[in-house]
Scaffold this active site. Structure first.
Site, mmCIF file in Angstrom:
data_model
loop_
_atom_site.group_PDB
_atom_site.id
_atom_site.type_symbol
_atom_site.label_atom_id
_atom_site.label_comp_id
_atom_site.label_asym_id
_atom_site.label_seq_id
_atom_site.Cartn_x
_atom_site.Cartn_y
_atom_site.Cartn_z
ATOM 1 N N GLU A 1 -3.891 8.391 -4.945
ATOM 2 C CA GLU A 1 -4.146 7.781 -6.247
ATOM 3 C C GLU A 1 -5.368 8.434 -6.889
ATOM 4 O O GLU A 1 -6.393 8.613 -6.219
ATOM 5 C CB GLU A 1 -4.365 6.277 -6.091
ATOM 6 C CG GLU A 1 -3.133 5.556 -5.548
ATOM 7 C CD GLU A 1 -3.296 4.034 -5.458
ATOM 8 O OE1 GLU A 1 -4.368 3.516 -5.855
ATOM 9 O OE2 GLU A 1 -2.355 3.371 -4.998
ATOM 10 N N ARG B 1 0.862 -1.177 0.000
ATOM 11 C CA ARG B 1 0.000 0.000 0.000
ATOM 12 C C ARG B 1 0.903 1.232 0.000
ATOM 13 O O ARG B 1 2.012 1.208 0.548
ATOM 14 C CB ARG B 1 -0.920 0.019 1.233
ATOM 15 C CG ARG B 1 -2.086 -0.958 1.164
ATOM 16 C CD ARG B 1 -3.091 -0.525 0.101
ATOM 17 N NE ARG B 1 -4.300 -1.335 0.101
ATOM 18 C CZ ARG B 1 -4.495 -2.390 -0.689
ATOM 19 N NH1 ARG B 1 -3.516 -2.765 -1.519
ATOM 20 N NH2 ARG B 1 -5.629 -3.043 -0.657
ATOM 21 N N HIS C 1 -1.541 1.047 -10.061
ATOM 22 C CA HIS C 1 -2.223 0.109 -9.156
ATOM 23 C C HIS C 1 -2.899 -1.020 -9.937
ATOM 24 O O HIS C 1 -4.114 -1.233 -9.863
ATOM 25 C CB HIS C 1 -3.251 0.832 -8.281
ATOM 26 C CG HIS C 1 -3.516 0.123 -6.991
ATOM 27 N ND1 HIS C 1 -3.847 0.771 -5.828
ATOM 28 C CD2 HIS C 1 -3.488 -1.210 -6.664
ATOM 29 C CE1 HIS C 1 -4.039 -0.110 -4.856
ATOM 30 N NE2 HIS C 1 -3.817 -1.324 -5.349
#
Length: 339
Positions: A281, A252, A300
């Site tokens: 993000e 993460r 991601h």
């Protein structure tokens, strides 16, 4: 006759996958409503549901008084750990840990090979149509058979990375929350991973992270985001790494202090990085990370795979069977640890 069990699924599955779920038991009464907000589910559905399969939403305790089990669609569910309903004494929760291990581990290998074999530099010269005279020097590779790979967090993903690395002859080191217990009792797809801890050459307790980092040519972050792992990698840990080492993050974004990472890259404390996750993000256009030629940034995507839903349903089907038989599902979440 045993009573029916009402199941709410808020993820869009194909009809074939739903058939697999329904085939578990005739007791199941399944409602499928793809929803990203609580308001997308009618009140009467929340009132009756006993089992919730979800990705984006969880109800309040008042909304779902009969809820007994939440199965999450993903492995990382830190954003839900403070949800009031998880405090219900009769509620169990389980994650999808292990279902994404194959694709994420392959992503890690992709990034290790790309960084070690100077792929960003190669592509840059290709775009400029340049055949460098000193190519033997600038494209000199870091061979895995001569390398040490450190895996931070020896769970399902880290263990599959370790298994894949065996074919390359790399030395594998890893940190684990409880290093005295090398085996992993969690869910693992048959034939992959390292259930017994056989592929790791040395297992370090989490507190000895810096000692491990000093030995590594590649460092792979696989830990969940918890209060203990937030900011785990900062200037101290980056300084402990070799100046020739690479960092790969599939955990993460908040596991790394990104301000410290930028400093380490600017001062060439490490050789480069591959990042798939970020504190913010999408990654803002003005973020300094975009400018580094020795950093690979992906949006991601490490866990994305056309096979993920089937793997998730396979685990859910197993857990449904266990639940109906009065057993605990696999991958129970420890709310104290956060995963």
């Amino acid at each position: 006759m045993k009573s029916s069990v009402r199941v709410l699924i808020t993820v869009q599955f194909t009809s074939e996958l739903l058939d697999q779920i329904e085939a578990v038991s005739s007791r199941l009464v399944i409602t499928t409503l793809e929803a990203r907000k609580l308001e997308g589910i009618p009140r009467e559905v929340w009132q009756e549901v006993e089992i919730l399969y979800t990705h984006k939403i969880v109800p309040t305790p008042e909304m779902a008084p009969n809820l007994k089990w939440i199965q999450f669609h993903r492995a990382g569910n830190e954003r839900f750990m403070d949800a009031p309903i998880l405090g219900k004494p009769d509620l169990i929760t389980s994650s999808m840990s292990g279902a994404s291990a194959p694709q994420v581990a392959e992503y890690v290998l992709e990034m290790i090979l790309a960084l070690g074999h100077r792929l960003p530099d190669i592509i840059d010269h290709q775009k400029r149509a340049e055949w460098p005279a000193d190519r033997g020097e600038i494209f000199s590779s870091v061979e895995l058979n001569q390398s040490t790979v450190g895996i931070v967090g020896y769970g399902s993903i880290g263990r599959e990375v370790a298994r894949l690395l065996q074919a390359f002859g790399a030395t594998v080191l890893a940190t684990k929350y409880d290093a005295k217990q090398p085996a992993d009792p969690g869910y693992m797809i048959d034939g992959i991973g390292d259930p017994e801890g056989d592929y790791v050459h040395r297992l370090y307790p989490a507190q000895a992270l810096s000692s491990m980092l000093k030995e590594c040519d590649f460092v792979v972050l696989c830990v969940p985001l918890t209060k203990d792992t937030q900011g785990l990698i900062s200037l101290e840990q980056l300084a402990a790494m070799k100046s020739t080492a690479f960092l790969i993050d599939v955990s993460r974004g908040d596991v790394i202090n990104h301000a410290d990472l930028i400093v380490a890259l600017e001062e060439e404390q490490i050789a480069g990085a591959a990042l798939d996750v970020y504190p913010e993000e999408p990654l803002p256009e003005d973020n300094p990370l975009w400018k580094f030629p020795n950093v690979i940034l992906t949006p991601h995507i490490a866990g994305m795979s056309r096979y993920y839903d089937q793997r998730a349903v396979t685990l859910f089907v197993e857990n449904l069977s266990r639940y109906l038989d009065g057993q605990n599902p696999l991958n129970l979440i420890d709310l104290q640890r956060g995963y």
